[in-house]
Design an enzyme around this catalytic site. Structure first.
Site, short mmCIF file in Angstrom:
data_model
loop_
_atom_site.label_atom_id
_atom_site.label_comp_id
_atom_site.label_asym_id
_atom_site.label_seq_id
_atom_site.Cartn_x
_atom_site.Cartn_y
_atom_site.Cartn_z
N GLY A 40 -12.53 -4.43 1.04
CA GLY A 40 -13.93 -4.01 1.11
C GLY A 40 -14.32 -3.06 0.00
NE ARG A 60 -4.32 -1.56 1.59
CZ ARG A 60 -5.46 -1.57 2.25
NH1 ARG A 60 -5.56 -0.94 3.39
NH2 ARG A 60 -6.50 -2.19 1.77
CE LYS A 113 -19.17 -15.52 7.68
NZ LYS A 113 -19.29 -14.26 8.45
N GLY A 146 -8.58 -8.81 -0.34
CA GLY A 146 -7.32 -9.07 0.37
C GLY A 146 -6.76 -10.45 0.11
P1 AMP Z 1 -13.03 -14.24 1.80
O1 AMP Z 1 -12.33 -13.38 2.80
O2 AMP Z 1 -14.51 -14.23 1.92
O3 AMP Z 1 -12.55 -14.01 0.39
O4 AMP Z 1 -12.65 -15.74 2.18
C1 AMP Z 1 -11.35 -16.21 2.11
C2 AMP Z 1 -11.22 -17.41 3.01
O5 AMP Z 1 -12.09 -18.42 2.60
C3 AMP Z 1 -9.82 -17.99 2.94
O6 AMP Z 1 -9.22 -17.85 4.21
C4 AMP Z 1 -10.05 -19.44 2.59
O7 AMP Z 1 -9.26 -20.32 3.33
C5 AMP Z 1 -11.51 -19.66 2.92
N1 AMP Z 1 -12.09 -20.75 2.14
C6 AMP Z 1 -12.08 -20.89 0.80
N2 AMP Z 1 -12.65 -22.04 0.44
C7 AMP Z 1 -13.02 -22.68 1.57
C8 AMP Z 1 -13.67 -23.92 1.84
N3 AMP Z 1 -14.04 -24.73 0.85
N4 AMP Z 1 -13.93 -24.21 3.13
C9 AMP Z 1 -13.55 -23.38 4.13
N5 AMP Z 1 -12.94 -22.21 3.93
C10 AMP Z 1 -12.67 -21.85 2.66
#
Ligand code: AMP
Length: 404
Positions: free
Chosen positions: A384, A36, A206, A361
């Site tokens: 975000g 950054r 999520k 991120g």
């Molecule tokens: P996000 O911050 O929403 O982009 O989520 C990223 C996180 O999702 C990372 O730390 C990944 O390890 C986790 N992730 C991705 N695929 C899976 C999965 N199939 N089961 C559990 N966690 C996951």
């Protein structure tokens, strides 16, 4: 709408209040990742090389807002910035005091030579920053004659330095820095006027975090590729057995709506068809590869090879790719393979002429780890902010900037 750029105004001799996003990860005062800071250098260089005086404003972390806290001091950032700028910052980088508005800060800004750089202390040591307070902004406004926003990572927020400050400085020019300009051009431009086929890739933890982006993108894309844990909520909504995979039960209704929307719009929706599963989300867990339904006692932790190949072939044929969220638990081998395969396909698409953008991120970290960051058109510095831009949200901070 394109914004007036720092390159378009005469900065010689003038104090440019430049809002940057130096919210870097720190580990006991050591900067873990300085991307950054690097990302703001073109704007700072543009100001100082033309005889302007760069007065840099930033937040760092989440201090309480009741004054100085050493753990959230920007001092290590000032030091790193001075190393990066070297002789380019006339007289080095001034870091005057523990408070962005005290007498020492004002005196340092006053004394700044042409071509000089000052970094003021963490704005969030004042509660007024997070509150968007007009009085706090008015006091900051007295420090400069031009406002420049180069803090893309904070643009989805209406903090005082993002909105009330340019408002307080009017009719002074309010312009975009080079980083901000690039982020807007890629993230807004690609979605508004994509070269087709337009393929969006969403993944991560999520589905609830990315519902807004899914809905906005489904209006525009030719194909939507979904991996990561969020795919399991969509698969469960289709009635596919997902075993112990991470599912958001309260999102099943929303997930069905999204599936219906994709069908109604005639969009191609690619979901995982095979999986690499583990017993638990932990390193060294027993693993199996599964086609279709996931048995009880197993959780999907990465997309399988057939899925990765299907995703890669859609990506390679794309004219525009927007990617936010990993395809699996990429931090933990062997569950990194799907994300790696997708990262390589996005890089290959770029080389075949596609415009490719990775944001968020974790995704930015993944493309860095897999060594393809330099082979994409753009890697967003905002987590975000980049997601909210993909949701099509309007940012108050951008509305404050002069139009080009
Ligand atoms: P996000 O911050 O929403 O982009 O989520 C990223 C996180 O999702 C990372 O730390 C990944 O390890 C986790 N992730 C991705 N695929 C899976 C999965 N199939 N089961 C559990 N966690 C996951």
């Amino acid at each position: 709408m394109a914004k007036r750029s720092i390159a378009d105004i005469d900065v010689a001799g003038r104090r440019v209040l430049t809002r940057v996003d130096f919210n870097v990860p720190l580990d006991g005062g050591r900067i873990v990742d300085d991307r950054r800071i690097e990302a703001a250098l073109p704007t700072i260089r543009s100001i100082v090389s033309r005889g302007g005086r760069a007065v840099l404003l930033s937040h760092l972390g989440r201090p309480k807002g009741v004054g100085y806290e050493e753990a959230y001091s920007l001092r290590p950032v000032a030091k790193r910035l001075e190393e990066l700028l070297g002789e380019e910052a006339i007289g080095g980088v001034a870091f005057p005091s523990e408070d962005c508005l005290d007498e020492a800060a004002q005196a340092a800004v006053e004394a700044l030579p042409e071509g000089g750089v000052a970094l003021l202390e963490n704005l969030r040591f004042h509660a007024g920053e997070k509150k968007g307070d007009a009085d706090f902004a008015a006091r900051l406004a007295s420090l400069g004659e031009i406002y420049c926003n180069d803090a893309f990572g904070t643009c989805h927020r209406s903090d005082a330095s993002m909105v009330a400050l340019p408002r307080a400085m009017k009719p002074a020019p309010a312009v975009a820095g080079f980083l901000l300009d690039a982020e807007i051009r890629y993230l807004q431009g690609a979605v508004a006027d994509p070269k087709r086929p337009f393929v969006a890739i969403l993944g991560g933890a999520k589905v609830s975090d990315k519902l807004g982006a899914i809905r906005h993108l489904l209006e525009r894309v030719d194909a939507l590729v979904v991996g990561g844990a969020m795919a399991y909520t969509l698969l469960a909504a289709q009635g596919v057995a997902v075993g112990g995979s991470r599912v958001e039960p309260d999102m099943l209704g929303e997930a069905k709506d999204v599936l219906d929307l994709a069908a109604a719009k005639g969009r191609q929706l690619l979901l995982p068809i095979d999986h690499v599963c583990g017993r638990a989300l932990q390193a060294g867990t027993e693993t199996i590869s599964v086609d279709g339904a996931i048995p009880e006692g197993w959780m999907g932790l990465d997309v399988g090879p057939r899925t990765a190949e299907a995703f890669a072939s859609a990506i390679r044929a794309a004219g525009t790719v927007v990617w936010n969220g990993p395809m699996g638990v990429f931090e933990m081998p062997p569950f990194d393979a799907g994300t790696r395969r997708v990262a390589e396909a996005v890089a290959a698409a770029t080389e075949a002429g596609a415009v490719t953008i990775a944001g968020g991120g974790d995704t930015a970290a993944a493309v860095e780890v897999f060594g393809v960051a330099n082979r994409l058109s753009h890697v967003s510095t905002g987590g975000g902010a980049s997601l909210e831009m993909l949701e099509g949200k309007a940012f108050e901070s951008l509305a404050m900037l002069d139009d080009a």
